[in-house]
Design an enzyme around this catalytic site. Structure first.
Site, PDB file in Angstrom:
ATOM      1  CD  GLU A 189      23.119  -7.257 -20.641  1.00 42.66           C
ATOM      2  OE1 GLU A 189      23.188  -8.412 -21.101  1.00 42.66           O
ATOM      3  OE2 GLU A 189      23.629  -6.925 -19.563  1.00 42.66           O
TER       4      GLU A 189
ATOM      5  N   GLY B 295       0.812  -1.209   0.000  1.00 40.18           N
ATOM      6  CA  GLY B 295       0.000   0.000   0.000  1.00 40.18           C
ATOM      7  C   GLY B 295       0.846   1.259   0.000  1.00 40.18           C
TER       8      GLY B 295
END
Length: 562
Positions: free
Chosen positions: A372, A348
């Site tokens: 990558e 939360g």
């Protein structure tokens, strides 16, 4: 919980032992060290700490100071470091998976003996210099850094960017376009530049204000007529393209492991928080919605780990793994990002705060679908691989299910016995993916026409990736059955994932044609049957499960069928 999750992920004893050793190293040395660092402080001692504790050079031959292991052995190391801290893992991956690996794969024996012991011991830090300001994914076609042969020897000039370890590296592996004495292009070539001795002609500029990976060193580099000795050129000239592509393939598998380390840590923290957070007279963990979310996160983590591990095993077996590496990276990094996001959701408001590590994990994970090999580029590469060589290319990546049964040593029909509705669901999904592939081929989708079919190619890649992962999960589950090890929890995961994944594949395949204004009776039928198979599995799950210690013999199975 941490040890039990490691046990779930690492099925073999060697990998589990390595993962536990890394976890102990992280608790004993890395976490206390991290507490001494600021938000953007580079961990200067980390590489040497990893070297002294034996975690560098895992996949490098022992004759060059490495551990003599495999790419699969390297995965628990990267994953474990990432679970501790994403920036440490990125620093490690750039040093180990990229720069060190390029020297190991592309250098001469003398060069390996000169540089690798320094890198595998952690006495020096390395950086791999590929990306340039004007070129990322298309760098091999648009490299502007030049390595020019002059009367005084080789001179390196150009700019690189987004170079991990760029400001702190002692050794740079630099890719450049070589120009010979005649002024002719000799092709992409790698060279090794040492900071000491470069006479200030390597100029790094730190890149700050990143979204995540804040303790990693990201830099732009400028090379100004840097003198490069003949014995620092990785010969032959023009060979760097092939070597760099091999490095990237292995690096992508490693990035998948990095992502899953962040995901595991996020999952563990979310579960711990849920068990402590008091709500409605109990804990957040007592809420069915929370438990269901955590269970799905654990399933995603386990499935993605198997995909990454399968790609590494294929590399270690010296089989082609270009497409499998792309599939593993896409699936693992995107799964990890979803897991990190769900962890933030469970915490939360606290999950949104920088004081809680799930917030850092989410920001760190966000890089991994970009670096990558961006997910979009890799999807196109996957589609291209599926289309190359006609049926041969697809058969190598997504083999016929009959061949899979033969590969695992079962008699025909035993996979149905072991997996029941899950195996039938896999058959439906496999047929649907191959039908879509064949349809696109008939419509003119070819490897060299991908750019004109990008949405369709990406959709085909998504379907194929899900199917490939589903196959790896079932194969992994089957190997658990053969030795007679306890597999009830794994079997439930395999069956549930396989059926749900097959339903998604069949639905996506049918919807894909529908968006093109077309329908196919087989695809529609497969989707309906997959849904029915899911209902059958759900009904079967309410009855007691039987855990076979070994596959049935053909005789017993035939008797039972009669």
């Amino acid at each position: 919980m941490a040890e039990s999750m490691l046990t779930e992920l690492h099925g073999d004893e060697d990998s589990l032992l390595l993962a536990k050793s890394l976890s102990e190293f992280a608790q004993r040395e890395l976490l206390p060290y991290l507490r001494t660092l600021g938000r953007e402080d580079f961990p200067t001692r980390f590489i040497s700490l990893a070297g002294r504790n034996g975690f560098l050079g895992t996949a490098i031959s022992s004759e060059y100071g490495g551990q003599g292991g495999s790419l699969e052995n390297l995965l628990p190391v990267i994953e474990g470091i990432a679970a501790c801290d994403g920036s440490l893992a990125l620093t490690f991956a750039a040093h180990e998976s990229l720069a060190t690996t390029h020297i190991f794969l592309g250098a001469s024996d003398d060069q390996k003996r000169k540089y690798l012991p320094e890198l595998t011991s952690g006495r020096k830090i390395a950086a791999w210099c590929l990306t340039e300001p004007q070129a990322g994914s298309n760098i091999f076609n648009d490299m502007r850094t030049r390595l020019v042969r002059t009367g005084e020897g080789w001179k390196l000039s150009g700019e690189k960017t987004f170079i991990t370890n760029g400001c702190h590296a002692d050794v740079f592996v630099v890719l450049a376009r070589a120009i010979n004495e005649a002024g002719q292009d000799a092709g992409l070539t790698a060279c090794i530049v040492e900071k000491q001795g470069s006479k200030g002609r390597v100029q790094p500029t730190p890149l700050h204000n990143k979204m995540g990976m804040n303790r990693s060193d990201t830099a732009a580099l400028k090379f100004e007529d840097v003198a490069v000795a003949d014995n620092a050129i990785l010969l032959p000239l023009g060979s760097a393209d092939k070597v760099a592509r091999r490095v990237l393939l292995r690096g992508r598998v490693g990035i998948g492991a990095l992502a899953l380390g962040l995901a595991r840590d996020s999952l563990q923290r979310a579960e711990s928080y849920a068990k402590e957070r008091k709500v409605a007279g109990g804990t957040l963990f007592d809420q069915p919605l929370t438990r269901a979310k955590l269970a799905r996160m654990e399933e995603s983590l386990s499935v993605a780990w198997q995909a990454v591990r399968s790609a590494a095993q294929r590399a270690d077996q010296l089989k082609p793994f270009k497409v499998q590496a792309a599939m593993a990276k896409v699936f693992a990094t995107e799964s990890a990002l979803r897991i990190a996001d769900q962890a933030v959701q469970i915490l939360g408001g606290y999950g949104y705060m920088g004081d809680y590590k799930v917030e850092q994990n989410y920001r760190d994970a966000r890089l991994l679908t970009i670096g990558e090999g961006a997910s979009e580029i890799l999807r196109l590469a996957i589609a291209r691989g599926l289309l190359e060589g006609s049926a041969t290319g697809a058969g190598e990546i997504l083999p016929p299910l009959e061949r899979i049964q033969e590969d695992v040593g079962h008699y025909r029909g035993s996979m149905e016995t072991l997996w029941g509705p899950a195996w039938r669901a896999l058959q439906l999904a496999s047929e649907s993916v191959h039908l879509i592939r064949e349809y696109f081929i008939r419509q003119g989708l070819k490897p060299d026409s991908i750019s004109a079919w990008q949405p369709q190619a990406a959709a085909l890649a998504d379907l194929a990736t899900k199917l490939w992962v589903e196959i790896q999960v079932i194969l992994a589950g089957t190997t658990l059955v053969n030795p007679g090890r306890s597999f009830q929890k794994r079997a439930r995961l395999v069956r549930t994932f396989a059926v749900e994944c097959s339903i998604a594949i069949c639905h996506q395949a049918s919807e894909l044609l529908r968006t093109l204004g077309l329908t196919d009776a087989t695809l529609c039928s497969n989707y309906i049957e997959a849904m029915q198979t899911g209902a059958a599995l759900k009904a079967a799950s309410t009855t007691p499960a039987v855990s076979p210690t070994h596959p049935e013999s053909p005789t017993r199975a035939s008797e039972r069928r009669r």
